[in-house]
Design an enzyme around this catalytic site. Structure first.
Site, PDB file in Angstrom:
ATOM      1  N   HIS A  52       0.843  -1.193   0.000  1.00  0.00           N
ATOM      2  CA  HIS A  52       0.000   0.000   0.000  1.00  0.00           C
ATOM      3  C   HIS A  52       0.879   1.244   0.000  1.00  0.00           C
ATOM      4  CE1 HIS A  52      -3.449   2.394   2.176  1.00  0.00           C
ATOM      5  NE2 HIS A  52      -3.257   2.787   0.921  1.00  0.00           N
ATOM      6  N   HIS A 119      -6.108   2.883  -3.459  1.00  0.00           N
ATOM      7  CA  HIS A 119      -7.258   3.788  -3.388  1.00  0.00           C
ATOM      8  C   HIS A 119      -7.399   4.737  -4.571  1.00  0.00           C
ATOM      9  CE1 HIS A 119      -6.463   2.583   0.878  1.00  0.00           C
ATOM     10  NE2 HIS A 119      -7.712   2.241   0.725  1.00  0.00           N
TER      11      HIS A 119
HETATM   12 FE   FE2 Z   1      -4.077   4.494  -0.025  1.00  0.00          FE
END
Ligand code: FE2
Length: 131
Positions: A52, A119
């Site tokens: 991430h 994201h």
């Molecule tokens: Fe993120």
């Protein structure tokens, strides 16, 4: 048909860790070099791990009266702890921030984009005055 522009998310960077923060003077001198720093997670830290992380940030300038923005630069962050030993084993990480130096004779809008591998796409904007 899906619209790429609609996939860019935005929010208040003080509460949302993905929004690229744009730091630059409110007003710059006509034709004089100035710095623009882009960073992620200035108020709320974003993870920087193999699984991430922020991949890149981009800076554009849309001068007043011009039809299209100009790409100022893109910074790619390519080390996220990965190694032959596995995820997060190298101890080497590129921090997700970059400073660009530019000049302009015209006021306009600084536009920033960023990409998180989990994201997605994010954006922000900041007005720039020229005296
Ligand atoms: Fe993120």
């Amino acid at each position: 048909m899906e619209n790429l522009g609609e996939l860019f998310q935005t929010a208040d960077w003080k509460a949302e860790k993905h929004v690229p923060v744009i730091e630059a003077a409110e007003t710059v001198g006509k034709g004089e070099m100035f710095n623009v720093t882009l960073s992620i997670g200035k108020e709320v830290a974003h993870p920087n791990t193999t699984v991430h992380h922020i991949r890149w940030v981009g800076l554009y300038f849309h001068a007043a009266g011009e039809k299209f923005p100009v790409e100022i630069g893109t910074a790619q962050f390519t080390a996220h702890g990965e190694s032959a030993e596995g995820a997060d084993k190298s101890t080497i990480y590129t921090h997700h921030g970059a400073t660009f130096t530019m000049k302009t004779d015209k006021p306009g809008t600084l536009l920033a984009s960023s990409y998180c591998n989990i994201h997605g796409l994010w954006r922000n904007a900041k007005s720039l005055n020229v005296k």
